[in-house]
Each structure stands twice: as C-alpha cells, then as structure tokens.
Scaffold this motif. Structure first.
Motif, PDB file in Angstrom:
ATOM      1  N   GLU A 214       1.837 -10.696   0.522  1.00  0.00           N
ATOM      2  CA  GLU A 214       2.542  -9.616   1.217  1.00  0.00           C
ATOM      3  C   GLU A 214       1.570  -8.488   1.542  1.00  0.00           C
ATOM      4  O   GLU A 214       0.586  -8.274   0.843  1.00  0.00           O
ATOM      5  N   LEU A 215       1.890  -7.729   2.599  1.00  0.00           N
ATOM      6  CA  LEU A 215       1.060  -6.607   3.028  1.00  0.00           C
ATOM      7  C   LEU A 215       1.887  -5.335   2.971  1.00  0.00           C
ATOM      8  O   LEU A 215       2.974  -5.268   3.552  1.00  0.00           O
ATOM      9  N   GLU A 216       1.397  -4.312   2.258  1.00  0.00           N
ATOM     10  CA  GLU A 216       2.119  -3.043   2.150  1.00  0.00           C
ATOM     11  C   GLU A 216       1.502  -1.952   3.017  1.00  0.00           C
ATOM     12  O   GLU A 216       2.079  -0.883   3.155  1.00  0.00           O
ATOM     13  N   LYS A 217       0.329  -2.184   3.592  1.00  0.00           N
ATOM     14  CA  LYS A 217      -0.373  -1.157   4.365  1.00  0.00           C
ATOM     15  C   LYS A 217      -0.193  -1.393   5.866  1.00  0.00           C
ATOM     16  O   LYS A 217      -0.035  -2.508   6.322  1.00  0.00           O
ATOM     17  N   SER A 218      -0.237  -0.296   6.622  1.00  0.00           N
ATOM     18  CA  SER A 218      -0.183  -0.378   8.082  1.00  0.00           C
ATOM     19  C   SER A 218      -1.618  -0.396   8.601  1.00  0.00           C
ATOM     20  O   SER A 218      -2.315   0.616   8.553  1.00  0.00           O
TER      21      SER A 218
END
Length: 107
Positions: A77-81
């Motif tokens: 999963e990716l939490e950063k923009s």
C-alpha cells in the motif's frame, strides 16, 4: 611435461565431446530489456509531493542498478502522494499511486 600447450578443456581425443552431444534447450532473447522492479510499498520512504524517478531511487538506496529502466509493481500500500516517473507500471500500481493522490508519468 612436453612443450606444445596441450589440449583444450573438454577435448576427448577426437570423440564427439559431451558438450556437443547434449541437446541445447530453450531460447534466450539477447535483446530483451531487463527492468529493475520496485514495489509500491517501498515508495513510502519518500516525502509527500516528491518526484520519484530512477535517479531518486538510486540515491535513496532502493536500487543498486537501474538496468534498462524501472517498472513499478503493485505489491503493498502507498500512503504518500507522489509523482512517480518510470518506464512502466502494472495496472494495480498505477491505481494505487493515483488513489493516494499521486501522478504516474511514463517515459
């Protein structure tokens, strides 16, 4: 020992050598491009609103060798923009990057 250099490795006295008797199997494409693969979960080490390109991945120590380019895979999963610049993306990686508010650029 006598002079003259001797025989090459694998020489069997004129008999057909084993390496020529055995069948060669498969096909190896010598022109195939080899991509360095990066999972989406690894990109969380970057700050928000950063441009992540092959140079940044090498500087961060994620990749040792870029090979013929970078391909992003959708594992994790990716939490950063982030703005991710690479040669290729899987569909799941592209969806996860855009869902986190980031952008995908193919070059």
């Amino acid at each position: 020992p006598r002079s003259g250099g001797g025989k090459r490795p694998g020489f069997e006295g004129g008999q057909m050598p084993l390496y020529r008797l055995l069948p060669k199997r498969g096909f190896k494409n010598i022109w195939a491009k080899q991509y360095a693969e990066v999972n989406v979960c690894v990109l969380n080490c970057f700050e928000d609103d950063t441009t992540v390109d092959p140079v940044a991945l090498e500087a961060a120590g994620i990749l040792k060798n870029v090979c013929d380019g970078v391909r992003n895979l959708g594992n994790g999963e990716l939490e950063k923009s982030l703005t991710v610049v690479a040669q290729g993306f899987t569909n799941s990686a592209q969806q996860k990057i855009e869902a986190a508010g980031g952008k995908v650029e193919v070059f």
